[in-house]
Design an enzyme around this catalytic site. Sequence first.
Site, PDB file in Angstrom:
ATOM      1  N   ASP A   1       0.852  -1.193   0.000  1.00  0.00           N
ATOM      2  CA  ASP A   1       0.000   0.000   0.000  1.00  0.00           C
ATOM      3  C   ASP A   1       0.887   1.242   0.000  1.00  0.00           C
ATOM      4  O   ASP A   1       0.929   2.001   0.963  1.00  0.00           O
ATOM      5  CB  ASP A   1      -0.922  -0.040   1.229  1.00  0.00           C
ATOM      6  CG  ASP A   1      -1.941   1.078   1.207  1.00  0.00           C
ATOM      7  OD1 ASP A   1      -1.982   1.846   0.222  1.00  0.00           O
ATOM      8  OD2 ASP A   1      -2.696   1.203   2.194  1.00  0.00           O
TER       9      ASP A   1
ATOM     10  N   GLU B   1      12.720 -22.102 -25.729  1.00  0.00           N
ATOM     11  CA  GLU B   1      11.804 -21.014 -26.096  1.00  0.00           C
ATOM     12  C   GLU B   1      10.576 -21.595 -26.786  1.00  0.00           C
ATOM     13  O   GLU B   1      10.698 -22.460 -27.662  1.00  0.00           O
ATOM     14  CB  GLU B   1      12.529 -20.026 -27.022  1.00  0.00           C
ATOM     15  CG  GLU B   1      11.695 -18.806 -27.339  1.00  0.00           C
ATOM     16  CD  GLU B   1      12.512 -17.728 -28.041  1.00  0.00           C
ATOM     17  OE1 GLU B   1      13.731 -17.904 -28.220  1.00  0.00           O
ATOM     18  OE2 GLU B   1      11.900 -16.706 -28.414  1.00  0.00           O
TER      19      GLU B   1
END
Length: 326
Positions: free
Chosen positions: A38, A204
């Site tokens: 926060d 990949e």
Amino acid sequence: MEKIVKQKEPLVTHIYTADPSAHVFDAKIYVYPSHDLDEDIESNDNGDQYMMEDYHVLSMDDLNSPCVDNGEALHMKDIPWVSKQMWAPDAAYKNNTYYLYFPARDKDDIFRIGVATSSSPTGPFTAQKEPIPGSFSIDPAVLVDDDNRAYIYFGGLWGGQLEKWQTGSFNPDGEGPAATEPAIGPRVAELSDDMLTFKEAPTEISIVDEEGNPILAGDEDRRYFEGPWMHKYNGNYYLSYSTGTTHSIVYAVGKDPKGPFVFKGKILTPVVGWTTHHSIVQFKGKWYLFYHDSSLSGGRDNKRCVKFTELKYNEDGTIQTIDPYK
Ligand code: FUB
């Protein structure tokens, strides 16, 4: 008909949460989110506004039950190799153990992926003292397949540093391909049987269009950016992910857990806030999309809240696009 009272409302409002990885363990729903601080930190392309320090596990008996925050499950102060930024985690269950996979920056400021274990889905989790050897970048997602083999998917552009690994080692000056070149794909590796290491070097993933041509780096409506998720539907593997700069969740489908995957379309249109990140889970015969937006903080990129909504398939296996605000 099942009433879904929490649909499109924040699951919790007493803390900021993001990047929800939802799982069903023992017939209950567990959500493994990032825990946003926060704090009002200015946004930049490196993601310096995402300074998270710990994880809380959320749980629900079913989709109409109150969502329980089970408290702190893992804090970076207990992980020797971590310097900062506990980003999007995922969890898995195998070997009578719950595993929490998480990305964080190491002491050299390089993102690595760690793993922590617990006998309970809500933790507390105990982290391995080192990151997974050979791991890099962010946003791990783990699929334990029907044959009990497990695969980890990961990778993220920009602050997630994936561009810097194109040569196989970390290049601090590494940049992405030109717009007309194939886009960088997420990575996949099979996990070892103990779930603590990669069984093989990550490879990949190829994402192609319907004609088999690679999605190009300049195709920002379709190219991979971050936040991979893998689920199976009718025997097919569905790789879904965020397009980052164009703020959508999209998906591609393949026959093998390592791809290639054929791009199919959009799952979620843009949410309030820059990032979008999701998971997909089946519960009691229906499918649900867990996602986040920044509505709880009035649009602050780094103060997000986790939500869910039902996800529906068409007869041909394609997914119906969701507008989170309709
Ligand atoms: O929450 C920090 C980062 O923002 C995640 O790792 C990304 O997927 C994006 O949601």
